[in-house]
Design an enzyme around this catalytic site. Structure first.
Site, short mmCIF file in Angstrom:
data_model
loop_
_atom_site.label_atom_id
_atom_site.label_comp_id
_atom_site.label_asym_id
_atom_site.label_seq_id
_atom_site.Cartn_x
_atom_site.Cartn_y
_atom_site.Cartn_z
N CYS A 224 -8.93 -8.55 4.99
CA CYS A 224 -7.96 -9.54 5.25
C CYS A 224 -7.16 -8.94 6.36
O CYS A 224 -5.71 -9.05 6.55
CB CYS A 224 -6.92 -9.52 3.94
SG CYS A 224 -7.72 -10.25 2.57
N GLN B 135 0.73 -1.11 -0.05
CA GLN B 135 -0.09 0.10 0.12
C GLN B 135 0.80 1.35 0.02
O GLN B 135 0.33 2.42 0.23
CB GLN B 135 -0.96 0.07 1.10
CG GLN B 135 -1.98 -1.27 1.35
CD GLN B 135 -3.10 -1.07 0.19
OE1 GLN B 135 -3.23 -0.11 -0.54
NE2 GLN B 135 -3.57 -2.25 0.09
N1 C6P Z 1 -5.00 -6.00 -0.09
C1 C6P Z 1 -7.24 -5.02 0.13
O1 C6P Z 1 -8.22 -4.95 -0.54
P1 C6P Z 1 -1.77 -9.53 -2.94
O2 C6P Z 1 -3.11 -9.70 -2.73
O3 C6P Z 1 -0.74 -10.50 -2.80
O4 C6P Z 1 -1.58 -8.42 -4.30
O5 C6P Z 1 -1.50 -8.39 -1.71
C2 C6P Z 1 -1.73 -8.72 -0.56
C3 C6P Z 1 -1.62 -7.68 0.41
C4 C6P Z 1 -0.56 -7.53 1.33
N2 C6P Z 1 -0.33 -6.73 2.09
C5 C6P Z 1 -1.08 -5.51 2.17
C6 C6P Z 1 -0.80 -4.33 3.20
C7 C6P Z 1 -2.13 -5.38 1.36
O6 C6P Z 1 -3.08 -4.37 1.37
C8 C6P Z 1 -2.61 -6.73 0.46
C9 C6P Z 1 -3.74 -6.77 -0.41
C10 C6P Z 1 -5.98 -5.96 -0.69
O7 C6P Z 1 -6.79 -4.45 1.05
C11 C6P Z 1 -6.73 -7.31 -1.00
S1 C6P Z 1 -7.02 -8.11 0.39
#
Ligand code: C6P
Length: 431
Positions: free
Chosen positions: A378, A215
Site C-alpha cells: 500500500c 507502525q
Molecule cells: N499497513 C501493511 O501491511 P489499517 O488497515 O487501517 O489498520 O491501517 C492502515 C495503515 C496506515 N498507515 C500505515 C503506516 C500502515 O502501515 C497501515 C497498514 C499494513 O503495511 C496493511 S496495508
C-alpha cells in the site's frame, strides 16, 4: 567468529522467549511440517491468550450494547468500554480522555479528519503537506478532500538513504500550509521519522500535524504531547488487539470545533425531524453501535504490552532488525530498501532484480515456513520513487527470536542461490 556472531545483539536487548507461550498460534500446526516463523507483523499481529480470553469473557459474562441501557449488562459493557478509552489515553499521554475517539482503524481515523476537519477548513489554494513514504491511507483521503475543496497537495521527498529529506521543509512549509500529515514509521522503509522536529516547524507556520502512528504506537513508547501531534491515528490489530478497532486522537479544542463525520444514533444530544444537535466529545464522532468487544480486547492488549514495557519491546526489535539488516546485506544482488538499522524500526523490505517479490514470499512460506509480505505494501508512490513495483517485507514483533531472523536469512540465501546463481554482488543501499 563470523560477522553475524561478532555483531550479535546483547542478550539483555532481547525479551524472554517464554512469552511466546502466550501466543497459541505460534505453536499451532499452521504449516505442514514447518514451525511457523511469523514475520508479517506490520500487516497485522497475532494475539496472546490474554486478549483471546478477554474477548471470550466479555461475550460470556458482560456483553450488551453500550451507553443505552440501565440494565446490569449494559452498565458492565459501558464501564469496560470507557475504561478502554482511559487506557488508550494513558498509553499515548493524551491530556483528556474525550480526546480519544474509537474508530475502525487507522484508515477510518484519517478519513474522519480529512472529511470533517478538511471539509470544514480547507479553501482553494490551501496546502496539505504529505511525504513520499506515506501509506495509501494517508494519501487517498487527502487526494479526495483536496479535489473537493481545491486544496493543493505537496510532498516531502526522501533522500538516497531512505530518510525524509527534512532540509526541504523550509521551502515546502509556508503560510498556505494548513496541515502536515505524515507517518511516524514507514511501513515499507522502516524509517523512524523525527516527528517532534517536523511538528515544531509545522506549528511555526501555523499548520496542524496529523501523525499516522500505525507502525509506531505498537512498538515504542508514545507521547502525543512531546511529539507535537494535533491528530494521531493507529489500529488495534497491529498491537495484539482485534481488527475493527482503532483510535483517533485529536486535541480537544480541534475535535470540539469539527462537525460530526457520520450521523446516526449515539452521536446526538437531541434530534428533531428537521435538525439535530451533536453530542459532546467523544460521542460526537462515534455514531452507531461502536466496536464494543474489540475496544475492550484492545485494552487487554495494552495491558499486555505495558506489562512487558514498550521500551523493552523497542530494544528487542532493534536487536532483531540489526541482525536481519546485517545478514541481508551479505546476500548477493539483494537491495535493502530504507536506512541503516539505527534509523529504522523492526522491519526490512528488500528487492531482488531477478526474482519477483511474490515468488520470493511463496518459496519462503512453502519451503521455510517463513511468513512475509510481498507486493507494494500500500505504498505504490514510494515504490515508484524507488524504481520498483514490489518488494518483500519481513516485519518483527515482541515474540520473534534471533532464530526467526536466521531462518529468514537461510531462506533468502537459498532462494537467491536457486533463482540467480550467477547474480553479481551488489552493495545494499537505501532508498
Ligand atoms: N499497513 C501493511 O501491511 P489499517 O488497515 O487501517 O489498520 O491501517 C492502515 C495503515 C496506515 N498507515 C500505515 C503506516 C500502515 O502501515 C497501515 C497498514 C499494513 O503495511 C496493511 S496495508
Amino acid at each position: 567468529m563470523s560477522a553475524l556472531e561478532k555483531n550479535a545483539p546483547q542478550k539483555s536487548d532481547l525479551l524472554p522467549e517464554s512469552l511466546r507461550d502466550d501466543f497459541p498460534i505460534l505453536s499451532g500446526d499452521v504449516l505442514d511440517g514447518h514451525p511457523l516463523v511469523f514475520l508479517d507483523n506490520a500487516a497485522s499481529t497475532q494475539r496472546p491468550r490474554q486478549v483471546i480470553d478477554a474477548i471470550c469473557r466479555v461475550y460470556e459474562r458482560d456483553y450488551s450494547n453500550v451507553h443505552r441501557g440501565i440494565h446490569t449488562l449494559s452498565e458492565r459493557s459501558t464501564e469496560q468500554y470507557e475504561q478502554a478509552r482511559e487506557k488508550v489515553r494513558a498509553l499515548i499521554g493524551a491530556e483528556h480522555v474525550e480526546e480519544i475517539v474509537f474508530t475502525q482503524g487507522t484508515t477510518a481515523s484519517i478519513n474522519l479528519v480529512a472529511q470533517s476537519w478538511g471539509g470544514a477548513n480547507l479553501k482553494p489554494g490551501d496546502e496539505i503537506l504529505l511525504t513520499a513514504m506515506e501509506h495509501h491511507s494517508n494519501l487517498v483521503p487527502w487526494q479526495q478532500i483536496a479535489s473537493k475543496t481545491g486544496a493543493v497537495l505537496r510532498h516531502v521527498p526522501i533522500t538516497e538513504t531512505g530518510l525524509l529529506d527534512i532540509a526541504t521543509l523550509d521551502q515546502l512549509l509556508g503560510p498556505r500550509t494548513r496541515l502536515v500529515a505524515l507517518t511516524s514509521v514507514s511501513n515499507t522503509l522502516g524509517t523512524i521519522n523525527p516527528i517532534s522536529t517536523i511538528a515544531a516547524q509545522a506549528h511555526a507556520v501555523g499548520a496542524l500535524v496529523l501523525v499516522d502512528a500505525a507502525q509506531s504506537v505498537p512498538h515504542q513508547p508514545t507521547n502525543v504531547r512531546t511529539m507535537g501531534a494535533d491528530f494521531m491515528a493507529f489500529s488495534g490489530h497491529k498491537m495484539l488487539g482485534p481488527s475493527g478497532i482503532g483510535v483517533l486522537y485529536g486535541k480537544r479544542e480541534l475535535l470540539d470545533a469539527m462537525p460530526p463525520f457520520m450521523g446516526g444514533g449515539s452521536m446526538i444530544q437531541e434530534v428533531g425531524l428537521e435538525s439535530f444537535t451533536p453530542a459532546a466529545l467523544p460521542a460526537k464522532f462515534e455514531a452507531g453501535t461502536p466496536p464494543i468487544v474489540p475496544a475492550i480486547a484492545m485494552s487487554a492488549a495494552i495491558d499486555y504490552l505495558s506489562g512487558i514495557g514498550l521500551d523493552a519491546i523497542h530494544r528487542h526489535q532493534q536487536a532483531l532488525v540489526k541482525r536481519a539488516y546485517q545478514g541481508l546485506s551479505q546476500i548477493t544482488g539483494l537491495r535493502i530498501l530504507g536506512p541503516a538499522p539505527e534509523h529504522r524500526a523492526g522491519l526490512v523490505s528488500f528487492a531482488f532484480e531477478k526474482i519477483h517479490a511474490h515468488e520470493f514470499a511463496q518459496v519462503l512460506n512453502d519451503q521455510f515456513g517463513v511468513a512475509v509480505r510481498a507486493g507494494h505494501h500500500c505504498t505504490q508512490p514510494l515504490h515508484a520513487t524507488l524504481g520498483i513495483t514490489a518488494s518483500t517485507r519481513a516485519s518483527f514483533y515482541l515474540y520473534n527470536r534471533l532464530a526467526d531472523i536466521d531462518r529468514l536469512l537461510e531462506g533468502v540465501a537459498a532462494v537467491q542461490a536457486k533463482f540467480a546463481p550467477q547474480g553479481r554482488r551488489r552493495k545494499a543501499r537505501g532508498g
